[in-house]
Scaffold this active site. Structure first.
Site, PDB file in Angstrom:
ATOM      1  N   ASP A  71      15.425  14.061   2.173  1.00  0.00           N
ATOM      2  CA  ASP A  71      14.625  15.246   1.871  1.00  0.00           C
ATOM      3  C   ASP A  71      15.533  16.449   1.697  1.00  0.00           C
ATOM      4  O   ASP A  71      15.637  17.310   2.579  1.00  0.00           O
ATOM      5  CB  ASP A  71      13.591  15.477   2.989  1.00  0.00           C
TER       6      ASP A  71
ATOM      7  N   THR B 155       0.610  11.296   8.228  1.00  0.00           N
ATOM      8  CA  THR B 155       0.867  11.395   9.677  1.00  0.00           C
ATOM      9  C   THR B 155       0.775  12.835  10.176  1.00  0.00           C
ATOM     10  O   THR B 155       0.725  13.062  11.370  1.00  0.00           O
ATOM     11  CB  THR B 155       2.258  10.845  10.049  1.00  0.00           C
TER      12      THR B 155
ATOM     13  N   GLY C 235      13.966  10.948   8.912  1.00  0.00           N
ATOM     14  CA  GLY C 235      14.519  12.024   8.090  1.00  0.00           C
ATOM     15  C   GLY C 235      15.386  12.942   8.902  1.00  0.00           C
ATOM     16  O   GLY C 235      16.541  12.623   9.212  1.00  0.00           O
ATOM     17  N   ARG C 236      14.791  14.086   9.259  1.00  0.00           N
ATOM     18  CA  ARG C 236      15.569  15.191   9.811  1.00  0.00           C
ATOM     19  C   ARG C 236      16.396  14.853  11.035  1.00  0.00           C
ATOM     20  O   ARG C 236      17.468  15.417  11.213  1.00  0.00           O
ATOM     21  CB  ARG C 236      14.637  16.373  10.082  1.00  0.00           C
TER      22      ARG C 236
ATOM     23  N   LYS D 149       3.628   9.013  -3.604  1.00  0.00           N
ATOM     24  CA  LYS D 149       2.214   9.031  -3.181  1.00  0.00           C
ATOM     25  C   LYS D 149       1.275   9.272  -4.367  1.00  0.00           C
ATOM     26  O   LYS D 149       0.554  10.265  -4.428  1.00  0.00           O
ATOM     27  CB  LYS D 149       1.990  10.098  -2.101  1.00  0.00           C
ATOM     28  N   LEU D 150       1.291   8.309  -5.299  1.00  0.00           N
ATOM     29  CA  LEU D 150       0.509   8.479  -6.528  1.00  0.00           C
ATOM     30  C   LEU D 150      -0.992   8.508  -6.250  1.00  0.00           C
ATOM     31  O   LEU D 150      -1.507   7.760  -5.414  1.00  0.00           O
ATOM     32  CB  LEU D 150       0.821   7.340  -7.508  1.00  0.00           C
TER      33      LEU D 150
ATOM     34  N   ARG E  49      10.533   9.829  16.267  1.00  0.00           N
ATOM     35  CA  ARG E  49      11.522  10.729  16.850  1.00  0.00           C
ATOM     36  C   ARG E  49      12.002  10.141  18.154  1.00  0.00           C
ATOM     37  O   ARG E  49      11.174   9.748  18.974  1.00  0.00           O
ATOM     38  CB  ARG E  49      10.813  12.012  17.239  1.00  0.00           C
TER      39      ARG E  49
ATOM     40  N   ASP F  80       8.925   7.715  -2.824  1.00  0.00           N
ATOM     41  CA  ASP F  80       7.725   8.181  -2.108  1.00  0.00           C
ATOM     42  C   ASP F  80       7.011   9.247  -2.924  1.00  0.00           C
ATOM     43  O   ASP F  80       7.103  10.440  -2.642  1.00  0.00           O
ATOM     44  CB  ASP F  80       8.159   8.734  -0.739  1.00  0.00           C
TER      45      ASP F  80
ATOM     46  N   LYS G 185      14.915   6.834   1.132  1.00  0.00           N
ATOM     47  CA  LYS G 185      13.647   7.309   0.580  1.00  0.00           C
ATOM     48  C   LYS G 185      13.904   8.533  -0.289  1.00  0.00           C
ATOM     49  O   LYS G 185      14.511   9.501   0.150  1.00  0.00           O
ATOM     50  CB  LYS G 185      12.672   7.670   1.702  1.00  0.00           C
TER      51      LYS G 185
HETATM   52  O1  C5P Z   1      10.136  14.188  10.118  1.00  0.00           O
HETATM   53  P1  C5P Z   1      11.144  13.444   9.313  1.00  0.00           P
HETATM   54  O2  C5P Z   1      12.151  14.344   8.685  1.00  0.00           O
HETATM   55  O3  C5P Z   1      11.757  12.268  10.022  1.00  0.00           O
HETATM   56  O4  C5P Z   1      10.296  12.862   8.112  1.00  0.00           O
HETATM   57  C1  C5P Z   1      10.742  11.783   7.341  1.00  0.00           C
HETATM   58  C2  C5P Z   1       9.689  11.443   6.318  1.00  0.00           C
HETATM   59  O5  C5P Z   1       8.486  11.111   6.974  1.00  0.00           O
HETATM   60  C3  C5P Z   1       9.343  12.585   5.358  1.00  0.00           C
HETATM   61  O6  C5P Z   1      10.034  12.397   4.161  1.00  0.00           O
HETATM   62  C4  C5P Z   1       7.870  12.495   5.145  1.00  0.00           C
HETATM   63  O7  C5P Z   1       7.513  11.908   3.922  1.00  0.00           O
HETATM   64  C5  C5P Z   1       7.397  11.613   6.251  1.00  0.00           C
HETATM   65  N1  C5P Z   1       6.572  12.446   7.090  1.00  0.00           N
HETATM   66  C6  C5P Z   1       5.247  12.141   7.199  1.00  0.00           C
HETATM   67  N2  C5P Z   1       4.441  12.947   7.961  1.00  0.00           N
HETATM   68  C7  C5P Z   1       4.947  14.036   8.580  1.00  0.00           C
HETATM   69  C8  C5P Z   1       6.306  14.358   8.457  1.00  0.00           C
HETATM   70  C9  C5P Z   1       7.101  13.528   7.689  1.00  0.00           C
HETATM   71  O8  C5P Z   1       4.783  11.157   6.637  1.00  0.00           O
HETATM   72  N3  C5P Z   1       4.156  14.793   9.318  1.00  0.00           N
END
Ligand code: C5P
Length: 226
Positions: A7, A110, A200-201, A58-59, A171, A56, A29
């Site tokens: 991201d 989520t 991700g982060r 999400k179509l 996490r 990703d 991703k």
């Molecule tokens: O929070 P993190 O950076 O780990 O997010 C990784 C991926 O999870 C994001 O690219 C996003 O598409 C998905 N995500 C999600 N719902 C969230 C936050 C992130 O589906 N609330």
């Protein structure tokens, strides 16, 4: 198996991350941000390096558009593609799918909680809505489901072992939850039946991304040998 969410706003930043993770990560991703910046060229670039790619996007559109977009995406070599878990969309995507692309249906984001689902006009609870959409995904013949770590055990019970379950929103204990409302630790998600975790982060914003990823892999490994 861990999928790293790239991201970031440019191909250069994504390349830096991919190179800093090296052999430690082989599944990435590409979400809306990077797609908007670098498009399918970057997907092909990753594939050219032997990486697996989870696109990703999400179509969610009329059937004809979804079918044609999925058919075009199939030619890129992308491994996973997300679509919304809505009957019409999934049926069209399955009709357009090429041989190696796997379709992952997103049940409920989520970031949504019970109140968000109600505000959206749903007559169902969040759990009921997830269940309904999983049922439709099974009927449509998609390859897997994207759902929250808190739903994974229930979803696994519905799908049986054949479907792939992809879980974002994990996490490690003690890390900031940022905007995720329905989260678990990576080890909990795997214990509940996840096949793929999207991280991700926690990794991409770490001072040492590779070290952070190794820690998560170790957490999961520790759990599976307990
Ligand atoms: O929070 P993190 O950076 O780990 O997010 C990784 C991926 O999870 C994001 O690219 C996003 O598409 C998905 N995500 C999600 N719902 C969230 C936050 C992130 O589906 N609330």
């Amino acid at each position: 198996m861990i999928i790293i969410a790239l991201d970031v706003p440019s191909a250069e930043e994504a390349r830096r991350l991919v190179s800093s993770l090296g052999e430690t990560a082989d599944f990435y991703k590409v979400g809306l941000e990077l797609y908007a910046a670098a498009g399918m060229d970057f997907v092909r670039e990753l594939k050219g390096q032997g990486k697996r790619v989870f696109l990703d996007l999400k179509l969610y559109d009329i059937g004809e558009q979804v079918k044609r977009a999925v058919a075009t995406i199939s030619t890129s070599g992308a491994d996973f593609l997300t679509i919304h878990a809505v009957k019409q969309v999934m049926q069209a995507a399955v009709a357009g799918r090429g041989s190696s692309l796997e379709l992952m249906a997103v049940t409920v984001l989520t970031s949504f909680d019970e109140q968000d689902v109600r505000d959206d006009g749903s007559a169902f609870t969040l759990a009921e809505l997830v269940e309904k959409r999983v049922g439709h995904a099974i009927e449509a013949g998609v390859n897997g489901i994207v759902c929250s770590s808190l739903e994974v055990a229930r979803v696994r019970a519905m799908t049986g072992p054949k479907m792939k379950l992809v879980i974002p929103g994990v996490r490690s204990a003690g890390k900031s939850a940022a905007d995720q409302k329905r989260i678990a630790t990576p080890a909990e998600a795997v214990a509940n039946g996840a096949d793929y975790l999207v991280v991700g982060r926690q990794v991409t914003r770490a001072e040492d991304p590779r070290g952070e990823l190794l820690k998560i892999l170790d957490e999961i490994q520790t759990l599976s040998t307990k």
